[in-house]
Design a protein around this motif. Structure first.
Motif, PDB file in Angstrom:
ATOM      1  N   HIS A  64       0.871  -1.050   0.137  1.00  0.00           N
ATOM      2  CA  HIS A  64      -0.123   0.000  -0.016  1.00  0.00           C
ATOM      3  C   HIS A  64       0.637   1.663  -0.161  1.00  0.00           C
ATOM      4  O   HIS A  64       0.977   2.397   0.449  1.00  0.00           O
ATOM      5  CB  HIS A  64      -0.997  -0.086   0.651  1.00  0.00           C
ATOM      6  CG  HIS A  64      -1.839  -0.555   1.126  1.00  0.00           C
ATOM      7  ND1 HIS A  64      -2.957  -1.434   0.798  1.00  0.00           N
ATOM      8  CD2 HIS A  64      -1.863  -2.087   1.716  1.00  0.00           C
ATOM      9  CE1 HIS A  64      -3.239  -2.580   0.667  1.00  0.00           C
ATOM     10  NE2 HIS A  64      -2.677  -3.501   1.628  1.00  0.00           N
ATOM     11  N   ILE A 133      -3.475  10.862  -3.409  1.00  0.00           N
ATOM     12  CA  ILE A 133      -2.906  10.008  -2.363  1.00  0.00           C
ATOM     13  C   ILE A 133      -1.159  10.616  -2.496  1.00  0.00           C
ATOM     14  O   ILE A 133      -0.582  10.594  -1.649  1.00  0.00           O
ATOM     15  CB  ILE A 133      -2.937   9.021  -2.436  1.00  0.00           C
ATOM     16  CG1 ILE A 133      -4.270   8.876  -1.370  1.00  0.00           C
ATOM     17  CG2 ILE A 133      -1.902   7.840  -1.244  1.00  0.00           C
ATOM     18  CD1 ILE A 133      -4.193   7.130  -1.445  1.00  0.00           C
ATOM     19  N   GLY A 181       3.715   1.446   9.927  1.00  0.00           N
ATOM     20  CA  GLY A 181       1.955   2.217   9.564  1.00  0.00           C
ATOM     21  C   GLY A 181       1.684   0.642   9.448  1.00  0.00           C
ATOM     22  O   GLY A 181       0.915  -0.178   9.627  1.00  0.00           O
ATOM     23  N   PRO A 187      -0.392   4.099  12.131  1.00  0.00           N
ATOM     24  CA  PRO A 187      -0.161   4.921  11.154  1.00  0.00           C
ATOM     25  C   PRO A 187      -0.343   6.223  10.859  1.00  0.00           C
ATOM     26  O   PRO A 187      -0.940   7.075  10.809  1.00  0.00           O
ATOM     27  CB  PRO A 187      -1.831   4.259  10.750  1.00  0.00           C
ATOM     28  CG  PRO A 187      -2.584   3.984  11.654  1.00  0.00           C
ATOM     29  CD  PRO A 187      -1.378   4.066  13.093  1.00  0.00           C
ATOM     30  N   SER A 190      -1.388   7.768   7.342  1.00  0.00           N
ATOM     31  CA  SER A 190      -2.453   7.933   7.244  1.00  0.00           C
ATOM     32  C   SER A 190      -2.920   8.624   8.426  1.00  0.00           C
ATOM     33  O   SER A 190      -3.827   9.856   7.236  1.00  0.00           O
ATOM     34  CB  SER A 190      -3.497   6.250   7.530  1.00  0.00           C
ATOM     35  OG  SER A 190      -2.735   5.375   6.963  1.00  0.00           O
ATOM     36  N   TYR A 191      -2.401   9.677   9.330  1.00  0.00           N
ATOM     37  CA  TYR A 191      -2.850  10.233   9.989  1.00  0.00           C
ATOM     38  C   TYR A 191      -2.883  11.885   9.535  1.00  0.00           C
ATOM     39  O   TYR A 191      -3.021  12.843   9.109  1.00  0.00           O
ATOM     40  CB  TYR A 191      -2.210  10.657  11.370  1.00  0.00           C
ATOM     41  CG  TYR A 191      -2.690   9.055  12.194  1.00  0.00           C
ATOM     42  CD1 TYR A 191      -4.004   8.510  12.089  1.00  0.00           C
ATOM     43  CD2 TYR A 191      -1.836   8.959  13.310  1.00  0.00           C
ATOM     44  CE1 TYR A 191      -4.087   7.871  13.162  1.00  0.00           C
ATOM     45  CE2 TYR A 191      -1.983   7.584  13.745  1.00  0.00           C
ATOM     46  CZ  TYR A 191      -3.396   7.329  14.242  1.00  0.00           C
ATOM     47  OH  TYR A 191      -3.656   6.796  14.901  1.00  0.00           O
ATOM     48  N   TRP A 194      -4.775  10.808   4.747  1.00  0.00           N
ATOM     49  CA  TRP A 194      -5.912  10.576   4.589  1.00  0.00           C
ATOM     50  C   TRP A 194      -7.079  11.707   5.040  1.00  0.00           C
ATOM     51  O   TRP A 194      -7.977  12.114   4.176  1.00  0.00           O
ATOM     52  CB  TRP A 194      -6.367   9.437   5.301  1.00  0.00           C
ATOM     53  CG  TRP A 194      -7.312   8.733   5.137  1.00  0.00           C
ATOM     54  CD1 TRP A 194      -8.686   8.854   5.549  1.00  0.00           C
ATOM     55  CD2 TRP A 194      -7.678   7.775   3.872  1.00  0.00           C
ATOM     56  NE1 TRP A 194      -9.502   7.927   4.999  1.00  0.00           N
ATOM     57  CE2 TRP A 194      -8.896   7.086   4.120  1.00  0.00           C
ATOM     58  CE3 TRP A 194      -6.848   7.819   2.815  1.00  0.00           C
ATOM     59  CZ2 TRP A 194      -9.972   7.137   2.512  1.00  0.00           C
ATOM     60  CZ3 TRP A 194      -7.880   6.752   1.693  1.00  0.00           C
ATOM     61  CH2 TRP A 194      -8.763   6.705   1.955  1.00  0.00           C
TER      62      TRP A 194
END
Length: 210
Positions: A64, A133, A181, A187, A190-191, A194
């Protein structure tokens, strides 16, 4: 994750597009500013095969995160090396951000005129999300991401030696954050990535409809 073609195909289309447009605009901007290195190495093209790094693509699928093949840049060709390096570095994330906006507009126009089938919706959603992203991830000011070059271009010259010293360790810091992560379930990326991704994805897909 199972090998579900209905989910893999839209994801693959989005990854191929986002990586290609990102690296192409690095090459295009560098060439416009006088550096022919990428063009001479066949990188000034929209052919995805010229920009894919096999290991980076595998990492996208299984871990990912991933990357394309970096575009070679020689600042010695630039008339204004600091400014032009910022422009070349920013061109990739900007191209992804603009692409996400355009795909959002396409979605909204189709939604208003004919509706959007579930398959087409999934492709457009992936194109919007992956481009956002990639844009936001590359804006992180850790070397070798584009954000580090942009930050370097704005730092006072007396701070550059210290920053370049930090850049020696930045790839390890970035890799550590990614591994935390994926394997330690902390993660951090991600924080960071996202919330703005979701905000802009919702904005791009709804502001005309509402």
């Amino acid at each position: 994750m199972g090998l579900d073609l209905k989910s893999i195909i839209p994801f693959a289309i989005a990854i191929l597009y986002a990586l290609t447009i990102h690296e192409f605009f690095h090459a295009w901007t560098a060439n416009k500013l006088g550096d022919p290195t990428a063009r001479m190495q066949g990188r000034l093209t929209l052919n995805p095969l010229a920009h894919l790094d096999p290991l980076g693509v595998l990492c996208f699928i299984f871990a990912h995160f991933g990357w394309g093949k970096p575009v070679p840049v020689n600042p010695a060709y630039f008339k204004h090396p600091r400014r032009d390096d910022v422009l070349v570095s920013a061109a990739g994330p900007v191209s992804n951000f603009v692409s996400a906006l355009l795909f959002g507009l396409i979605f909204q126009i189709l939604y208003k005129i004919t509706g959007v089938s579930s398959d087409l919706f999934e492709v457009l959603k992936q194109l919007i999300m992956i481009n956002l992203i990639l844009a936001i991830f590359n804006c992180i000011p850790l070397y070798p991401l584009d954000g580090s070059h942009v930050l370097k271009g704005f730092l006072p010259r007396q701070m550059l030696p210290g920053y370049e010293n930090i850049c020696r360790y930045s790839p390890f810091i970035l890799l550590g954050i990614i591994l935390m992560g994926n394997f330690a379930h902390i993660p951090i990326l991600s924080y960071v990535i996202w919330p703005p991704t979701v905000f802009f994805a919702n904005l791009f897909m709804t502001f005309m409809i509402n």
